[in-house]
Design a protein around this motif. Sequence first.
Motif, PDB file in Angstrom:
ATOM      1  N   ALA A   7       5.891   6.179 -15.145  1.00 54.42           N
ATOM      2  CA  ALA A   7       7.357   6.084 -15.070  1.00 54.42           C
ATOM      3  C   ALA A   7       7.856   6.544 -13.706  1.00 54.42           C
ATOM      4  CB  ALA A   7       7.987   6.915 -16.191  1.00 54.42           C
ATOM      5  N   ASP A   8       7.276   7.641 -13.183  1.00 60.74           N
ATOM      6  CA  ASP A   8       7.670   8.128 -11.852  1.00 60.74           C
ATOM      7  C   ASP A   8       7.432   7.058 -10.784  1.00 60.74           C
ATOM      8  OD1 ASP A   8       8.268  10.636 -12.922  1.00 60.74           O
ATOM      9  OD2 ASP A   8       6.268  11.439 -12.493  1.00 60.74           O
ATOM     10  N   ILE A   9       6.277   6.419 -10.853  1.00 58.30           N
ATOM     11  CA  ILE A   9       5.897   5.465  -9.812  1.00 58.30           C
ATOM     12  C   ILE A   9       6.724   4.186  -9.917  1.00 58.30           C
ATOM     13  CG2 ILE A   9       3.999   4.021  -8.977  1.00 58.30           C
ATOM     14  CD1 ILE A   9       3.978   7.079  -8.234  1.00 58.30           C
ATOM     15  N   ILE A  10       7.030   3.759 -11.120  1.00 56.38           N
ATOM     16  CA  ILE A  10       7.902   2.586 -11.275  1.00 56.38           C
ATOM     17  C   ILE A  10       9.265   2.874 -10.665  1.00 56.38           C
ATOM     18  CG2 ILE A  10       9.159   1.196 -12.965  1.00 56.38           C
ATOM     19  CD1 ILE A  10       6.648   1.383 -14.752  1.00 56.38           C
ATOM     20  N   ALA A  11       9.797   4.061 -10.925  1.00 50.57           N
ATOM     21  CA  ALA A  11      11.082   4.437 -10.338  1.00 50.57           C
ATOM     22  C   ALA A  11      10.988   4.522  -8.817  1.00 50.57           C
ATOM     23  CB  ALA A  11      11.547   5.768 -10.922  1.00 50.57           C
ATOM     24  N   ALA A  12       9.880   5.082  -8.324  1.00 56.83           N
ATOM     25  CA  ALA A  12       9.695   5.190  -6.867  1.00 56.83           C
ATOM     26  C   ALA A  12       9.609   3.809  -6.232  1.00 56.83           C
ATOM     27  CB  ALA A  12       8.437   5.999  -6.564  1.00 56.83           C
ATOM     28  N   TYR A  13       8.890   2.909  -6.876  1.00 56.35           N
ATOM     29  CA  TYR A  13       8.746   1.553  -6.342  1.00 56.35           C
ATOM     30  C   TYR A  13      10.093   0.846  -6.289  1.00 56.35           C
ATOM     31  CZ  TYR A  13       7.195  -3.298  -5.953  1.00 56.35           C
ATOM     32  OH  TYR A  13       7.006  -4.606  -5.548  1.00 56.35           O
ATOM     33  N   ARG A  14      10.878   0.986  -7.334  1.00 55.09           N
ATOM     34  CA  ARG A  14      12.203   0.355  -7.335  1.00 55.09           C
ATOM     35  C   ARG A  14      13.095   0.964  -6.252  1.00 55.09           C
ATOM     36  NH1 ARG A  14      12.741   0.256 -13.938  1.00 55.09           N
ATOM     37  NH2 ARG A  14      11.767  -1.803 -14.257  1.00 55.09           N
ATOM     38  N   GLY A  15      12.979   2.272  -6.053  1.00 52.56           N
ATOM     39  CA  GLY A  15      13.734   2.888  -4.964  1.00 52.56           C
ATOM     40  C   GLY A  15      13.313   2.342  -3.614  1.00 52.56           C
ATOM     41  N   PHE A  16      12.012   2.118  -3.457  1.00 49.83           N
ATOM     42  CA  PHE A  16      11.497   1.535  -2.222  1.00 49.83           C
ATOM     43  C   PHE A  16      12.018   0.110  -2.032  1.00 49.83           C
ATOM     44  CE2 PHE A  16       7.873  -1.130  -0.605  1.00 49.83           C
ATOM     45  CZ  PHE A  16       8.022  -0.813   0.736  1.00 49.83           C
ATOM     46  N   LEU A  17      12.005  -0.709  -3.096  1.00 49.77           N
ATOM     47  CA  LEU A  17      12.522  -2.076  -2.999  1.00 49.77           C
ATOM     48  C   LEU A  17      13.988  -2.080  -2.591  1.00 49.77           C
ATOM     49  CD1 LEU A  17      10.982  -3.828  -6.149  1.00 49.77           C
ATOM     50  CD2 LEU A  17      10.286  -4.100  -3.766  1.00 49.77           C
ATOM     51  N   VAL A  24      -0.867   7.909 -11.633  1.00 51.64           N
ATOM     52  CA  VAL A  24      -0.683   6.666 -10.880  1.00 51.64           C
ATOM     53  C   VAL A  24      -0.254   7.028  -9.462  1.00 51.64           C
ATOM     54  CG1 VAL A  24       0.493   4.422 -10.765  1.00 51.64           C
ATOM     55  CG2 VAL A  24       0.085   5.503 -12.995  1.00 51.64           C
ATOM     56  N   ALA A  25      -0.702   6.228  -8.506  1.00 52.70           N
ATOM     57  CA  ALA A  25      -0.272   6.395  -7.116  1.00 52.70           C
ATOM     58  C   ALA A  25       0.327   5.095  -6.604  1.00 52.70           C
ATOM     59  CB  ALA A  25      -1.439   6.824  -6.231  1.00 52.70           C
ATOM     60  N   LEU A  26       1.327   5.229  -5.766  1.00 53.46           N
ATOM     61  CA  LEU A  26       1.921   4.105  -5.044  1.00 53.46           C
ATOM     62  C   LEU A  26       1.494   4.264  -3.588  1.00 53.46           C
ATOM     63  CD1 LEU A  26       3.907   1.670  -5.192  1.00 53.46           C
ATOM     64  CD2 LEU A  26       5.725   3.274  -4.589  1.00 53.46           C
ATOM     65  N   TYR A  27       0.749   3.293  -3.095  1.00 51.75           N
ATOM     66  CA  TYR A  27       0.122   3.386  -1.772  1.00 51.75           C
ATOM     67  C   TYR A  27       0.711   2.281  -0.896  1.00 51.75           C
ATOM     68  CZ  TYR A  27      -3.892   3.704   1.521  1.00 51.75           C
ATOM     69  OH  TYR A  27      -4.701   3.859   2.615  1.00 51.75           O
ATOM     70  N   HIS A  28       1.056   2.621   0.335  1.00 52.25           N
ATOM     71  CA  HIS A  28       1.568   1.591   1.248  1.00 52.25           C
ATOM     72  C   HIS A  28       0.742   1.557   2.523  1.00 52.25           C
ATOM     73  CE1 HIS A  28       4.209  -0.983   3.597  1.00 52.25           C
ATOM     74  NE2 HIS A  28       4.813  -1.290   2.455  1.00 52.25           N
ATOM     75  N   HIS A  29       0.174   0.387   2.784  1.00 52.90           N
ATOM     76  CA  HIS A  29      -0.636   0.169   3.984  1.00 52.90           C
ATOM     77  C   HIS A  29       0.245  -0.469   5.062  1.00 52.90           C
ATOM     78  CE1 HIS A  29      -3.693  -1.786   6.559  1.00 52.90           C
ATOM     79  NE2 HIS A  29      -4.486  -0.820   6.153  1.00 52.90           N
ATOM     80  N   PRO A  30       0.090  -0.094   6.328  1.00 48.47           N
ATOM     81  CA  PRO A  30       0.991  -0.605   7.373  1.00 48.47           C
ATOM     82  C   PRO A  30       0.898  -2.103   7.624  1.00 48.47           C
ATOM     83  CG  PRO A  30      -0.785   0.706   8.322  1.00 48.47           C
ATOM     84  CD  PRO A  30      -0.839   0.913   6.851  1.00 48.47           C
ATOM     85  N   MET A  78      -0.906  -4.310   4.980  1.00 45.76           N
ATOM     86  CA  MET A  78      -1.147  -5.000   3.717  1.00 45.76           C
ATOM     87  C   MET A  78      -0.085  -4.735   2.664  1.00 45.76           C
ATOM     88  SD  MET A  78      -3.737  -6.554   4.712  1.00 45.76           S
ATOM     89  CE  MET A  78      -4.040  -7.388   3.172  1.00 45.76           C
ATOM     90  N   GLY A  79       0.716  -3.701   2.839  1.00 44.62           N
ATOM     91  CA  GLY A  79       1.800  -3.442   1.909  1.00 44.62           C
ATOM     92  C   GLY A  79       1.416  -2.559   0.741  1.00 44.62           C
ATOM     93  N   VAL A  80       2.050  -2.816  -0.422  1.00 47.06           N
ATOM     94  CA  VAL A  80       2.002  -1.911  -1.568  1.00 47.06           C
ATOM     95  C   VAL A  80       0.792  -2.157  -2.459  1.00 47.06           C
ATOM     96  CG1 VAL A  80       3.122  -1.511  -3.807  1.00 47.06           C
ATOM     97  CG2 VAL A  80       4.448  -1.327  -1.723  1.00 47.06           C
ATOM     98  N   SER A  81       0.239  -1.058  -2.994  1.00 47.28           N
ATOM     99  CA  SER A  81      -0.768  -1.114  -4.050  1.00 47.28           C
ATOM    100  C   SER A  81      -0.416  -0.077  -5.105  1.00 47.28           C
ATOM    101  CB  SER A  81      -2.170  -0.807  -3.509  1.00 47.28           C
ATOM    102  OG  SER A  81      -2.583  -1.763  -2.564  1.00 47.28           O
ATOM    103  N   THR A 114      -9.088  -5.397  -7.392  1.00 44.50           N
ATOM    104  CA  THR A 114      -7.656  -5.175  -7.168  1.00 44.50           C
ATOM    105  C   THR A 114      -7.399  -3.869  -6.421  1.00 44.50           C
ATOM    106  OG1 THR A 114      -7.259  -4.007  -9.270  1.00 44.50           O
ATOM    107  CG2 THR A 114      -7.145  -6.425  -9.299  1.00 44.50           C
ATOM    108  N   VAL A 115      -8.414  -3.024  -6.310  1.00 43.77           N
ATOM    109  CA  VAL A 115      -8.293  -1.801  -5.512  1.00 43.77           C
ATOM    110  C   VAL A 115      -8.723  -2.135  -4.091  1.00 43.77           C
ATOM    111  CG1 VAL A 115      -9.108   0.551  -5.163  1.00 43.77           C
ATOM    112  CG2 VAL A 115      -8.750  -0.304  -7.487  1.00 43.77           C
ATOM    113  N   PRO A 116      -7.815  -2.109  -3.133  1.00 44.58           N
ATOM    114  CA  PRO A 116      -8.175  -2.498  -1.759  1.00 44.58           C
ATOM    115  C   PRO A 116      -9.261  -1.607  -1.183  1.00 44.58           C
ATOM    116  CG  PRO A 116      -5.779  -2.383  -2.036  1.00 44.58           C
ATOM    117  CD  PRO A 116      -6.380  -1.766  -3.258  1.00 44.58           C
ATOM    118  N   GLY A 117     -10.119  -2.222  -0.389  1.00 43.92           N
ATOM    119  CA  GLY A 117     -11.192  -1.467   0.240  1.00 43.92           C
ATOM    120  C   GLY A 117     -10.680  -0.359   1.134  1.00 43.92           C
ATOM    121  N   TYR A 118      -9.513  -0.563   1.759  1.00 49.38           N
ATOM    122  CA  TYR A 118      -9.017   0.461   2.674  1.00 49.38           C
ATOM    123  C   TYR A 118      -8.585   1.729   1.924  1.00 49.38           C
ATOM    124  CZ  TYR A 118      -4.669  -2.069   1.500  1.00 49.38           C
ATOM    125  OH  TYR A 118      -3.641  -2.713   0.852  1.00 49.38           O
TER     126      TYR A 118
END
Length: 384
Positions: A217-227, A267-273, A275-278, A313-317
């Motif tokens: 729930a935290d990460i969904i809210a964080a993602y929407r805030g990011f969008l 859950v983690a929200l990860y942003h690559h400079p 590739m974007g969000v994972s 689906t888990v990026p190598g980076y």
Amino acid sequence: MGVDELLDQAGNLKEALVDYASSPGFARRLSQALSDFSGLGSAAHDQWAEAVESLLYDPDQDGREPLLDRYLRTNKTIAPEERLVYEGWRERNVIGVFRVDARKGARLSLHNLIDEMDYPAYATVGAEAISVVQRGGYVMTRLVPIGDIWTISGTIRLFGPRDLPGVKTLAASLLKRFPTLVFNNPANVEQGRRIVGEHHTTFLNLFGAHIVSGTGADIIAAYRGFLNACNQASVAGDSEASALVTAAEQIAPDDSFPPDLAESDDVALYHHPQMGVSFLVCYGQVEGAYRTPPADAEDPAAELLRGYVEDKTVPGYVLEDLAAKYPDTVDAAYQAALSNPGFRWELDGAALLRRHRPNSGPGKDVPGVSPVPSSLIDEYRRLS
């Protein structure tokens, strides 16, 4: 080779692929692909041909490799010159919705509405087969290269000049299903990288780091805030554009998140400079396995680490990032998880990632945000 010889070769090579894809061993996958194409309004034979094309060139819904990849991997009798052609088809096939700018004999001059590039393309079955194609009309098809020309692979769906509204809807639907289609155009790759870079700055400003952790729930809210933050940044100073911005709850409704993510406590929200969000479920536990290596391969932490390695689906980076964060313990973590006491991340890590992510890595990854052509923006928004 001349054009006629190239077209003959392309026809023969394609026939071999169709025979392979329609063999009994792939009947179940073909049946599933047929059901995916049954609602697109084309004739039954065309649906079959489109399903075969998709099997050959696209991963299926379960993430299994395209059959062309499998054909190249398992068939050791392919002649070297033919293998080169097939590899070109694998790397550079282009499915799109095209405007027909000219037709001369077996040659069509096509403009792709999705990647906005021009393609001179030939029909391997000859001029008569495309005599019904109208200049100024539109076609949906797939193109593959051979030599220095493009050839039409599979069926052609025809549309007249007056069908443009429906054609735009079809092109936007195709782009929504396969967002990377725009990246056939190098200019779109650069634009995508610029957009993701701007989003990365927004993410860092919003959260103070490139990764944020919490419950689902935290990460969904964080993602929407990011969008919402990205949308606000994109229309800053443009009041008319601000009125067209779609709220994050509409872009990412509750049912767009898988249950295992929404219900997880880790859950983690990860942003690559670039590739974007994972979204990364169980990230904290996997990080714990890097920090404190598991005792052996039966340890639940070892199972989680193996799962991350095997999950495409888990990026190598993400794994590379964790390895860099825990250089003193990463070797021990993988030695236990893989039951390989000789494993060294510095020496063996890259090969491990290549084995599990053959279509990813330097030179293969594309930006995580796909720019939408201006001519398709309205339709794309409507579909969203």
